[in-house]
Structure formats: C-alpha cells, structure tokens
Enzyme design. Sequence first.
Site, mmCIF file in Angstrom:
data_model
loop_
_atom_site.group_PDB
_atom_site.id
_atom_site.type_symbol
_atom_site.label_atom_id
_atom_site.label_comp_id
_atom_site.label_asym_id
_atom_site.label_seq_id
_atom_site.Cartn_x
_atom_site.Cartn_y
_atom_site.Cartn_z
ATOM 1 N N GLU A 173 0.763 -1.234 -0.018
ATOM 2 C CA GLU A 173 -0.075 -0.204 -0.011
ATOM 3 C C GLU A 173 0.910 1.346 0.114
ATOM 4 O O GLU A 173 1.780 1.444 1.045
ATOM 5 C CB GLU A 173 -1.016 0.046 1.402
ATOM 6 C CG GLU A 173 -1.904 1.020 1.206
ATOM 7 C CD GLU A 173 -2.853 0.965 2.540
ATOM 8 O OE1 GLU A 173 -3.215 -0.222 2.699
ATOM 9 O OE2 GLU A 173 -3.061 2.050 3.048
ATOM 10 N N LYS A 188 -7.110 -0.975 11.821
ATOM 11 C CA LYS A 188 -6.707 -1.524 10.412
ATOM 12 C C LYS A 188 -5.477 -0.546 10.127
ATOM 13 O O LYS A 188 -4.248 -1.092 9.598
ATOM 14 C CB LYS A 188 -7.559 -1.037 9.269
ATOM 15 C CG LYS A 188 -7.128 -1.898 8.095
ATOM 16 C CD LYS A 188 -6.474 -1.060 7.110
ATOM 17 C CE LYS A 188 -6.328 -1.513 5.847
ATOM 18 N NZ LYS A 188 -5.332 -0.933 4.799
ATOM 19 N N ASP A 193 4.320 -14.698 11.754
ATOM 20 C CA ASP A 193 3.043 -15.119 11.302
ATOM 21 C C ASP A 193 2.304 -13.773 11.571
ATOM 22 O O ASP A 193 1.600 -13.808 12.730
ATOM 23 C CB ASP A 193 2.473 -16.244 12.218
ATOM 24 C CG ASP A 193 1.426 -16.790 11.929
ATOM 25 O OD1 ASP A 193 0.547 -16.220 11.377
ATOM 26 O OD2 ASP A 193 0.923 -18.085 12.413
ATOM 27 N N HIS A 241 -2.457 10.458 -0.579
ATOM 28 C CA HIS A 241 -2.701 9.020 -1.229
ATOM 29 C C HIS A 241 -2.753 9.223 -2.573
ATOM 30 O O HIS A 241 -2.010 8.527 -3.419
ATOM 31 C CB HIS A 241 -4.041 8.578 -0.745
ATOM 32 C CG HIS A 241 -4.037 7.633 0.454
ATOM 33 N ND1 HIS A 241 -4.984 6.589 0.839
ATOM 34 C CD2 HIS A 241 -3.120 7.592 1.498
ATOM 35 C CE1 HIS A 241 -4.379 6.188 1.815
ATOM 36 N NE2 HIS A 241 -3.461 6.676 2.247
HETATM 37 C C1 MEV Z 1 -5.825 3.106 5.359
HETATM 38 O O1 MEV Z 1 -5.234 1.751 4.878
HETATM 39 C C2 MEV Z 1 -5.811 3.236 6.847
HETATM 40 C C3 MEV Z 1 -6.608 4.272 7.399
HETATM 41 O O2 MEV Z 1 -7.933 4.407 7.008
HETATM 42 C C4 MEV Z 1 -6.567 4.372 8.822
HETATM 43 C C5 MEV Z 1 -7.543 5.274 9.450
HETATM 44 O O3 MEV Z 1 -8.530 5.607 9.075
HETATM 45 O O4 MEV Z 1 -7.222 5.381 10.782
HETATM 46 C C6 MEV Z 1 -6.251 5.644 7.043
#
Ligand code: MEV
Length: 444
Positions: free
Chosen positions: A93, A277, A293, A391
């Site tokens: 990413e 995430k 792992d 991004h």
């Molecule tokens: C993107 O991979 C991760 C984010 O969505 C985390 C977040 O929203 O805190 C930018």
Amino acid sequence: MTQFTNGNVNGHRKSSRIPGFYRKSLEERVGYIADFADLNSAEADILLNTGLQSEQADSMIENAIGTLALPLGIACNFKINGRDYLIPMAVEEPSVLAAVSHAAKLIRAGGGFRTESSDPVMIGQIQLLDVPDMHAAIAALEANRTMLMDEADSVSQSIVRRGGGSRDIEIRPFPDTPVGPMLVVHLLYDTRDAMGANAINTAVEHIAPVVAELTGGRTNLRILSNLTDQRTATARCIVPASELDCSGMDGTTVAKRIEEANAFAIVDPYRAATHNKGIMNGIDSVVIATGNDWRAVEAGAHAYAARNGRYSSMTDWHVNEDGDLVGEITLPMAVGTVGGATKVHPTAQVAMKILDVDSAEELAQIMVAVGLAQNLAAIKALATTGIQSGHMKLHARQVALAAGADNGMVQRIADQLVAEGNVRVVRAREILAELELETELIPA
Ligand code: MEV
C-alpha cells in the site's frame, strides 16, 4: 516488564534520521542500509535482486508453484528507548512508509518511544468434556499443578534450558455451552525467542492424557490460543504540540483533534475497525518483513481490542497538562527471532539483520512502536487535511506504472494526473502516448 536500551544510547549507533531518503535512488538506499547494518554484498543482492527462490518456497509449503513478492521499504526516524532503528516493512500500500516515517519524526522530537514488554508467555488450551464432577476435576487439577507443569517441561528441554518453559496452569469452567458443561485448561508457557507455536502445541498435546486421567473427562482440542494476552508489548510517546502545526492549524488544535479522533475509535466499533486497520498496516508490515506469522498477530490484536466486551481502539491518545499529545498502545505480540520463516526466508534474514534485535521481546516492542506511529500519522492526516491528497499523489505513480510508463516517465505522468485531478489509467495512457510522440519528434 523488560525494557531495552541495548548499549546503543546517545548516538553510539548510526542515526535513523535520514533527510530525503525517499529522494535517493533504490540502489543508493540499499547502499545506505548496507552501511547502516553492515550488510555484505550477497545480502544487498538479496534485497535488490534475488529474494526468495522457488526452490526455497518448495521446501516451505506444499504444492508450491512460485513466490509472490511484495515491496520492502524502510521506515526512518525511529528512536526507541534511546536507540535508533531503521525498520524494514513489507507492504503493497502506498503512503504507509512515508506516513510512518513522518510520525516517527514527530515522536522523535518528543524524545522518541519508550517501550516495554511482558515475558514471552504463550497460552495452550486443552478442551475437556464429559467431566463427571466439575468440582472434583478442578480440585484434582489444582492439586497437580506442579506435576502438570513438570510434565510439560519434559518434552521441550531446549526451551527450558534457555530459561523458558511452564509458568502456570489456569482452569476455566464453562458450565453452559451448546454441547454441555466444558472445562478448559490453560498451560502458560514461556517460549523465549521463539514465536513458540510448535513448542506450546507439543506441550499441550503431551499433557492432555494426564489432564484427562486426573479429571475423568475426555479431551478434544489441544492447541495454542492466539489471544496471547500474557505476551504483550507496550509503546508510549509524547509529541510536543509545537510539532503538530499543520496546514494553517496550530499544534494545540491538532493535538486536540487527534484526541477527538481517538475517542471516536474508543466508542464506535465501526470507526475502531478502520482505526485499528491503520495500526495493523504498520505492524503487519514489520511482521511480514521479519518472516513472522501475521495472521496470528492480527487475530491476537483484534481479540485483545474486544477484551472488555466491545471492540474498541487499540491506541490511546490524549492531551496532557502541558498541551502536548501523549500516545500509548499495548497489544499481544507473539513474534519470534528464531525458527520458522524468520530463519528460512533470505529477505527476512536480511530484515532481521537491519533491525539487529537481541530478543523476541525487543522485536515485539519495535512492532507496537510502529503501530503507534502509523496510527498517529493516519489520525493526524484525517483530523487535518484528510488523507486523499497525499494518497492520490502516491496512487498516481501506481496508475502511471499500470499505464506502461517506465521509471523515467512515472513521476512526470503522476504529477500531471494529480494536477489535472484525473488519476486514471486511461488518462495516464494518453499522457504517456503524448510524451512518447514528443520524444520521437525531438531530432536526435
Ligand atoms: C488506510 O489503509 C488506513 C486508514 O484508513 C486508517 C485510519 O482511518 O485511521 C487511513
């Protein structure tokens, strides 16, 4: 709790603060890393060219047909317990490396991360059914606790010799389950520098017949738990508010907005899933780069985030009385420095050399520090400019590559896509065709 300083305090080791690292060529970066970590030319070649070979893959898994490579990057600016680290991260990413390095720089300005961890104690579970008398079974297990631990230690002498082995037996009755009463026995077992799945699984398989004999019950599953809440790592940091000035917003306001963003993830599982995430973007990337792992770490982290009965934020951020931003994370972290893919995968071995850690606990501490930094980068961007502009710039490079641009043209096309606000492959192909035509028309 163990904390590492590793004798490399106060700049004894080379700095991880490398201004403009992203502007260097790939070869220059590898040269820098080789110098930083004393890599030999074969190790540098593993990074640049060879990586995992199909024959090696064939001995790692069944039915192998090849390998799937991921980009490996370096996160800069990390200072943890006074020591500088360059951190290898395997991730597809865009933005993850840039974001985490940016956050590590802000945290460095506040003195860097302070980290600590528990002993590396894994949990093995034995499921017992058809127990004739629950109270008598519990009493028998309690009376034989030491015998069971000695029995478990008898099968993995090497871990015991290195200071690991059984630590405790826990007994957890579940009187009402869909299949009737159940007794679950936990073996707590210190696996030292190994992630330890094999050691703990062997140990519980070994003592299960003894447990059945003692209780008069029938054993079913004998397997580790990935909720390794006895094996946690913690990272803390302070970011001076003055470092957080951003896009015309003063640092005090940004710090407050970050605290608010974190509160959103504390109360709302829908936000917590995304927030967490982002944390795992960082942690998984180091877990993968070091051949550990990542599914185990993911499972443990998310289960731990729900330990109070509601899924919540893995991090805590608040503004302190000086107006500075204070961050903290604690997660289960079942990772090893010996065994498994860490020792087999050539790139993972180089990654371990770059990290130069002395123990699994130190590695775990680095990983949670990366998670904390990754989270800071994400919520700072979200609470200020939003993440799309950053991004899009990086995504545009991928779009240019997908359109067939070679290295010389990628940045030019990406810049134009962003300037036009049209980051799509169709448009990238058109720009590429125009540029190629221009090149052909220039007389040699
Ligand atoms: C993107 O991979 C991760 C984010 O969505 C985390 C977040 O929203 O805190 C930018």
